[in-house]
Design an enzyme around this catalytic site. Structure first.
Site, PDB file in Angstrom:
ATOM      1  N   LYS A 147      37.296  -8.272  41.057  1.00  0.00           N
ATOM      2  CA  LYS A 147      38.467  -8.850  40.358  1.00  0.00           C
ATOM      3  C   LYS A 147      38.143 -10.245  39.825  1.00  0.00           C
ATOM      4  O   LYS A 147      38.404 -10.563  38.667  1.00  0.00           O
ATOM      5  CB  LYS A 147      39.647  -8.926  41.339  1.00  0.00           C
ATOM      6  CG  LYS A 147      40.827  -9.730  40.843  1.00  0.00           C
ATOM      7  CD  LYS A 147      41.671 -10.311  41.987  1.00  0.00           C
ATOM      8  CE  LYS A 147      40.877 -11.119  42.956  1.00  0.00           C
ATOM      9  NZ  LYS A 147      41.571 -12.123  43.732  1.00  0.00           N
ATOM     10  N   LEU A 170      47.956 -13.630  48.359  1.00  0.00           N
ATOM     11  CA  LEU A 170      48.002 -12.209  47.993  1.00  0.00           C
ATOM     12  C   LEU A 170      46.731 -11.817  47.225  1.00  0.00           C
ATOM     13  O   LEU A 170      45.990 -12.677  46.747  1.00  0.00           O
ATOM     14  CB  LEU A 170      49.241 -11.939  47.136  1.00  0.00           C
ATOM     15  CG  LEU A 170      50.580 -12.353  47.767  1.00  0.00           C
ATOM     16  CD1 LEU A 170      51.734 -11.997  46.833  1.00  0.00           C
ATOM     17  CD2 LEU A 170      50.796 -11.696  49.117  1.00  0.00           C
ATOM     18  N   PRO A 171      46.485 -10.495  47.066  1.00  0.00           N
ATOM     19  CA  PRO A 171      45.223 -10.074  46.455  1.00  0.00           C
ATOM     20  C   PRO A 171      45.028 -10.493  44.992  1.00  0.00           C
ATOM     21  O   PRO A 171      43.992 -11.065  44.653  1.00  0.00           O
ATOM     22  CB  PRO A 171      45.259  -8.537  46.585  1.00  0.00           C
ATOM     23  CG  PRO A 171      46.209  -8.263  47.693  1.00  0.00           C
ATOM     24  CD  PRO A 171      47.226  -9.364  47.644  1.00  0.00           C
ATOM     25  N   LYS A 196      38.252 -22.043  40.396  1.00  0.00           N
ATOM     26  CA  LYS A 196      37.935 -21.000  41.380  1.00  0.00           C
ATOM     27  C   LYS A 196      37.090 -19.870  40.767  1.00  0.00           C
ATOM     28  O   LYS A 196      36.129 -19.402  41.382  1.00  0.00           O
ATOM     29  CB  LYS A 196      39.250 -20.431  41.955  1.00  0.00           C
ATOM     30  CG  LYS A 196      39.105 -19.223  42.846  1.00  0.00           C
ATOM     31  CD  LYS A 196      38.341 -19.510  44.123  1.00  0.00           C
ATOM     32  CE  LYS A 196      38.159 -18.237  44.943  1.00  0.00           C
ATOM     33  NZ  LYS A 196      37.225 -18.401  46.053  1.00  0.00           N
ATOM     34  N   THR A 210      43.778 -15.903  44.530  1.00  0.00           N
ATOM     35  CA  THR A 210      42.931 -16.089  43.344  1.00  0.00           C
ATOM     36  C   THR A 210      43.436 -15.131  42.274  1.00  0.00           C
ATOM     37  O   THR A 210      43.318 -13.906  42.424  1.00  0.00           O
ATOM     38  CB  THR A 210      41.449 -15.765  43.645  1.00  0.00           C
ATOM     39  OG1 THR A 210      41.020 -16.585  44.728  1.00  0.00           O
ATOM     40  CG2 THR A 210      40.588 -16.033  42.425  1.00  0.00           C
TER      41      THR A 210
HETATM   42  P1  NAD Z   1      43.454  -9.092  51.990  1.00  0.00           P
HETATM   43  O1  NAD Z   1      43.471  -7.853  51.185  1.00  0.00           O
HETATM   44  O2  NAD Z   1      42.757  -9.110  53.318  1.00  0.00           O
HETATM   45  O3  NAD Z   1      44.973  -9.597  52.276  1.00  0.00           O
HETATM   46  C1  NAD Z   1      45.981  -9.570  51.308  1.00  0.00           C
HETATM   47  C2  NAD Z   1      47.283  -9.270  52.047  1.00  0.00           C
HETATM   48  O4  NAD Z   1      48.385  -9.378  51.140  1.00  0.00           O
HETATM   49  C3  NAD Z   1      47.338  -7.861  52.635  1.00  0.00           C
HETATM   50  O5  NAD Z   1      47.544  -7.938  54.039  1.00  0.00           O
HETATM   51  C4  NAD Z   1      48.520  -7.205  51.912  1.00  0.00           C
HETATM   52  O6  NAD Z   1      49.237  -6.298  52.722  1.00  0.00           O
HETATM   53  C5  NAD Z   1      49.347  -8.417  51.548  1.00  0.00           C
HETATM   54  N1  NAD Z   1      50.308  -8.215  50.467  1.00  0.00           N
HETATM   55  C6  NAD Z   1      50.098  -7.700  49.229  1.00  0.00           C
HETATM   56  N2  NAD Z   1      51.231  -7.729  48.502  1.00  0.00           N
HETATM   57  C7  NAD Z   1      52.190  -8.284  49.293  1.00  0.00           C
HETATM   58  C8  NAD Z   1      53.559  -8.586  49.126  1.00  0.00           C
HETATM   59  N3  NAD Z   1      54.214  -8.337  47.978  1.00  0.00           N
HETATM   60  N4  NAD Z   1      54.232  -9.134  50.154  1.00  0.00           N
HETATM   61  C9  NAD Z   1      53.613  -9.406  51.325  1.00  0.00           C
HETATM   62  N5  NAD Z   1      52.293  -9.147  51.560  1.00  0.00           N
HETATM   63  C10 NAD Z   1      51.596  -8.589  50.562  1.00  0.00           C
HETATM   64  O7  NAD Z   1      42.872 -10.223  51.030  1.00  0.00           O
HETATM   65  P2  NAD Z   1      42.210 -11.615  51.446  1.00  0.00           P
HETATM   66  O8  NAD Z   1      40.764 -11.410  51.693  1.00  0.00           O
HETATM   67  O9  NAD Z   1      43.068 -12.272  52.482  1.00  0.00           O
HETATM   68  O10 NAD Z   1      42.339 -12.399  50.044  1.00  0.00           O
HETATM   69  C11 NAD Z   1      43.579 -12.912  49.579  1.00  0.00           C
HETATM   70  C12 NAD Z   1      43.301 -13.740  48.330  1.00  0.00           C
HETATM   71  O11 NAD Z   1      42.382 -14.791  48.645  1.00  0.00           O
HETATM   72  C13 NAD Z   1      42.666 -12.932  47.180  1.00  0.00           C
HETATM   73  O12 NAD Z   1      43.172 -13.378  45.963  1.00  0.00           O
HETATM   74  C14 NAD Z   1      41.168 -13.264  47.321  1.00  0.00           C
HETATM   75  O13 NAD Z   1      40.490 -13.125  46.080  1.00  0.00           O
HETATM   76  C15 NAD Z   1      41.239 -14.701  47.799  1.00  0.00           C
HETATM   77  N6  NAD Z   1      40.087 -15.177  48.599  1.00  0.00           N
HETATM   78  C16 NAD Z   1      39.547 -14.401  49.582  1.00  0.00           C
HETATM   79  C17 NAD Z   1      38.471 -14.887  50.331  1.00  0.00           C
HETATM   80  C18 NAD Z   1      37.827 -14.085  51.438  1.00  0.00           C
HETATM   81  O14 NAD Z   1      36.742 -14.478  51.919  1.00  0.00           O
HETATM   82  N7  NAD Z   1      38.429 -12.986  51.880  1.00  0.00           N
HETATM   83  C19 NAD Z   1      37.967 -16.159  50.073  1.00  0.00           C
HETATM   84  C20 NAD Z   1      38.566 -16.945  49.084  1.00  0.00           C
HETATM   85  C21 NAD Z   1      39.630 -16.439  48.355  1.00  0.00           C
END
Ligand code: NAD
Length: 295
Positions: free
Chosen positions: A245, A64-65, A170, A95
């Site tokens: 964030k 999740l975000p 992280k 994260t």
């Molecule tokens: P994103 O915004 O693409 O996806 C997050 C998803 O979570 C969304 O589809 C949203 O609808 C869903 N969501 C939110 N609340 C929810 C709930 N209660 N129930 C079900 N679904 C829910 O984000 P992302 O890029 O996939 O990143 C996710 C996490 O990974 C974050 O913490 C980010 O910091 C971390 N991260 C991202 C990357 C990257 O390159 N994108 C790399 C490493 C770590």
């Protein structure tokens, strides 16, 4: 193994797909119908709700975000920890603040549910390829249980320490990444302003002492690297607001332990300005626009 996967965004989508392809019975859920449809189209079973997804699951994975999303998913009377069966293993790969990870782990332990924090590095490319790096906070025995699942999504698994330690590792990494991306952007923009070919300059720096992950896999200038978000209009990838964030989490942590992180603080301010300028949803490498010559 029956695995529930909650959060099917840029990272969670391909991670859940890799578990499905490895033969696990994945039951997935996201609040976004589009995210669910994308995975359903690839053969992954979509549950009607998070509660339905975790019913009967041996392992629950979430991606999740931010902290608030994780708290509201797991904690409270309506939270998943009140519904998941004791003995289940929960792997949260979001994260988030280390303090939130510890809070969720404590709430889980009170119900006989093991919760580990396992944030990742490697970007969407690593998520798709199944080559992510996992930084795990929790005890050895719970990590040993998680390993067969993590190995289907990642290539490197590190035990950072007790609950919350994965998150601390992280944010150290992402503070460095945020700084590196701005530094790489400045260097490329400087060379281009002097008439250098950005592809040639990028290759020179990649093979020299300035070489780094952005130059290897994530060049911020459109057209230099076909696979990078920069060449896809900065769509997908790792959002500017997510980097903001993480830099905020790093600064909060630095204040708590009285660490000196001047470049991390400056990087946070620069990404905040970039977000305020309307680029929050673009990939974080779009920060090059702050230092690029217009036109
Ligand atoms: P994103 O915004 O693409 O996806 C997050 C998803 O979570 C969304 O589809 C949203 O609808 C869903 N969501 C939110 N609340 C929810 C709930 N209660 N129930 C079900 N679904 C829910 O984000 P992302 O890029 O996939 O990143 C996710 C996490 O990974 C974050 O913490 C980010 O910091 C971390 N991260 C991202 C990357 C990257 O390159 N994108 C790399 C490493 C770590």
């Amino acid at each position: 193994m029956k695995i529930a996967f909650i959060g099917l965004g840029n990272m969670g989508g391909p991670m859940a797909l890799n578990l499905h392809k490895a033969g696990h019975a994945v039951s997935a859920f996201d609040l976004s119908a589009a995210a669910c449809d994308a995975l359903r189209g690839q053969g992954v079973a979509i549950a009607a709700s998070a509660s339905a997804a975790v019913s009967g699951a041996e392992v629950v994975v979430s991606m999740l975000p931010a902290s608030a999303h994780v708290e509201s998913l797991y904690l409270g009377e309506a939270g998943l920890l009140a519904q998941i069966a004791p003995g289940t293993l929960v792997i949260d790969s979001s994260t988030i603040a280390a303090a939130t990870s510890r809070k969720v782990a404590e709430a889980g332990a009170a119900r006989g549910i093991a919760v580990i924090d396992a944030p990742v590095s490697g970007g969407t490319g690593g998520a798709i390829a199944g080559t992510l790096t996992f930084m795990v906070g929790g005890n050895e025995a719970d990590l040993a249980r998680a390993r067969p699942v993590l190995e289907k999504m990642g290539a490197n698994i590190f035990h950072a320490g007790g609950p919350g330690a994965g998150q601390t590792a992280k944010i150290c990494n992402n503070m460095l990444l945020g700084i590196l991306m701005i530094g790489t952007s400045e260097a490329i923009a400087l060379g281009v302003a002097n008439g250098l070919d950005p592809k040639v300059l990028s290759e020179i720096m990649r093979r020299s002492s300035g070489g780094n992950w952005a130059l290897e896999k994530y060049n911020p200038l459109p057209g230099v690297m076909e696979t990078a978000p920069a060449s896809k209009g900065y769509a997908g990838g790792f959002g500017t607001d997510l980097m903001l964030k993480d830099l905020g989490l790093a600064q909060e942590n630095a204040m708590a332990v009285k660490a000196s992180t001047p470049l991390g603080g400056l990087a946070r301010s620069l990404y905040a300005a970039h977000s305020l300028a309307g680029h929050g949803a673009l990939d974080f490498s779009s920060v090059i626009r702050m230092v690029q010559k217009a036109g």
